[in-house]
Structures are given as structure tokens and as C-alpha cells.
Design a protein around this motif. Sequence first.
Motif, PDB file in Angstrom:
ATOM      1  N   ARG A 107       3.423  -7.735  -8.111  1.00  0.00           N
ATOM      2  CA  ARG A 107       3.607  -6.720  -9.152  1.00  0.00           C
ATOM      3  C   ARG A 107       5.092  -6.483  -9.405  1.00  0.00           C
ATOM      4  O   ARG A 107       5.724  -5.685  -8.733  1.00  0.00           O
ATOM      5  N   ASP A 250      -1.307  -0.411  -3.520  1.00  0.00           N
ATOM      6  CA  ASP A 250      -1.945   0.186  -4.689  1.00  0.00           C
ATOM      7  C   ASP A 250      -1.145   1.403  -5.143  1.00  0.00           C
ATOM      8  O   ASP A 250      -0.801   1.545  -6.322  1.00  0.00           O
ATOM      9  N   ASP A 254       1.879   1.771  -8.450  1.00  0.00           N
ATOM     10  CA  ASP A 254       1.796   2.739  -9.549  1.00  0.00           C
ATOM     11  C   ASP A 254       3.119   3.492  -9.692  1.00  0.00           C
ATOM     12  O   ASP A 254       3.583   3.763 -10.803  1.00  0.00           O
TER      13      ASP A 254
HETATM   14 MG    MG Z   1      -4.040   0.826  -8.633  1.00  0.00          MG
END
Ligand code: MG
Length: 367
Positions: A107, A250, A254
Motif C-alpha cells: 500500500r 489494516d 488507512d
Molecule cells: Mg482496511
Amino acid sequence: MATYKLFLAPGDGIGPEVMAEAEKVIAHFNAEGGARFETERGLVGGCAYDAHGASISEADMGRAKAADAVLFGAVGGPKWAGVPYEVRPEAGLLRLRKDLALYANLRPAVCYPALASASSLKAEVIEGLDIVIVRELTGGVYFGEPKEIIDLGNGQKRGIDTQVYDTFEIERIGRVAFDLARKRGNKVTSSEKHNVMKSGVLWKEVMTALHKREFPDVTLEHQLADALGMQLVRWPKQFDVIVTDNLFGDMLSDVAAMLTGSLGMLPSASLGDVDAKTGQRKALYEPVHGSAPDIAGTGAANPIAMIGSLAMCLRYSFGLGEQADRLEAAIASVLAQGLRTRDIAAAGEATISTSAMGNAIVGALKG
Ligand code: MG
Ligand code: IPM
């Protein structure tokens, strides 16, 4: 000319709207003629539940496995709040990740110069930001057993999730992070909670040993996950590659996404091992943002994270670095022209629709 098979799973909410814009880019590359893409569409998420009573059908699972790469939109929404846990929309995505063994989730959080003022942080904190979170994606508390709610029989229930990591899972995600760092800023920050979790103690131990054995030329540092969350908003430019487990990854991704101005900006790649026989790796590409049911159907969604995910697909699955570079440059150029979807517009700034943004990016590609 090489032909690449893409399985498209637009999903729910704004998923189909942003996928439609990625499809315009695919059509553009097909017309250009440097590579040939064949696409097949399938249902994953709430839309699959509505059609088949499952969050992904076996037929679509087979198509996803047979494809060279999967492009995924988003899943979920209030419409499916009451469906059984096993067939909730998210289960389709989790099954794709698990059955395709996509253990490495990349990411990147890159701040486009034109958007430095769209972040909730001061421009000097995020200008020039370029970091990657490498999130472990097929283990940890997401998949650990037991995972259940049991009735204690005394009017009480107990909810149980299990955080579990084996040595090989930590080593293989560690290798992805160290390899990636060598091509960038040569620094890895490994993050866990070894001060309260046994899986964190093992994580730190394994990363340290792997570093010493195979990657002594890369700088390795360790940060507790809570402190790393704080450092991400204090001074994110101290990082290059962050490697962490499924749940911390996770949450932290964000946070990282918001540094760049909007969740609508962040693409991701989920990769499996290279197959020794075919030389190919299973892969799924998806925007980090969710299905945003509140704005679905209004034309307000930002397609950049979806189109950026396609750029990652060109680069990582097909070795089309030149096309990927041009696509990313096209995104940067429409932002520099001042084109904004609602999520990245400053107060009072004019906004354009999802499809106008897609058209502008294709227009910039045509040059
Ligand atoms: Mg997420
Ligand atoms: C993500 C999402 C998913 C996750 C959900 C939709 C299951 O939040 O990709 O970050 O928790 O992994």
C-alpha cells in the motif's frame, strides 16, 4: 503481442463506478496496441450474495484463479448488514486473498504535489511523501482459529479471535519488504506489539534474524504499532517501507491513506509467491477505500485509487513499467491542472464527476 487476462470484480457501492473508469484506461491501452488485455467480469460481495446467496460463486472463484490478475473494486454496505457472517460481502474478498495465497499487500502512500494542501496535516509534513506499507494479508487475527462466539451458559457470551503467526509467514513478508526497500530508500521499519503480544515477540525475533542473514545492507528499525501510528501523523517522511501484520496493517494503511489527502487516492497490490513453473505470481489489485455507500450512484467517487491500482497491475503483474509510469504521470498531470473530485477539493473549489475524472486521465494519456 502478449495478451493478458484480467478478471474484473467491481463489487458494491462505488466499486462499479470507479471500475468503469479503469476500464476506459484498459480500452485506451488496447487501442494503443502495446499490449492486449482481455477482461472478464464477475460478482464479489453483496452483489454476489444477491445473485447466488454466496459472497463469491465457485465459478467466479475459478475465473479469478485462471486470470493473470484480478482487479477489484469494493464490497459491502448497509443493505447486507443482516446477512449471515459466513456470506457477508467482505467474506468474498477474504476468500480471494486466502485461496489465491496473496500474502503480501503493498500500500503505497504518495503525496502528489498538487494535493499537499488537501491533507488534514500541514503541507510541509506531507509534501514529497513516498512510503509503502507492506501488510501481511493471509494470516494473523483475520484468519486465526478459533474464531467464534461461544455461549458461556450463564447469560454471558465470549467472542474469540486468534492472533497467530508462524516463522515462515513472517519471513516471507519480511523478504517482500526488504526486497522492495532495496529498490527505494533502503530502509525497513518493522512494527508489532512485542510488549504485550507473543506473536509480536516472534515477529521481532524473526525479522531481526532475517535481516542479519539475508539483508544486512538494508537499514532495519523496529517500532511498536501504537508509536508508529503516532509517528505516521507526526513526521511520516521518516519512513520508507513499513512492514507489519494483517490487523495493524489494516489500521495503519488507512492512516497513511489520509496523509495523502484522501482515501480515494490510495491504490494497493496483493501478491502471492512466484510460481516456479509459470514464472507468474497470483495478484489482485484494489483501491484501499471501501464501497462508500453514502455516495454510491452520485458520480462523486474518486476513481484515482482504482486507476492507480491498474497502474500497479501493469507494473507488478505484466512488467509494463513504461505504461505504468505514463498512467501515473497522467494522474499527476490532471491533478496539477486543478481537476478535483469532491473528496480532494478544497472548500469552494470546483469539482468534477467520477467519469469526467476518468476521461481527463485518458485524455492526458493520449497527450
Ligand atoms: Mg482496511
Ligand atoms: C481493507 C479492508 C478490508 C480489510 C475489509 C473490507 C475486509 O478494510 O482492505 O483494508 O479489513 O482487510
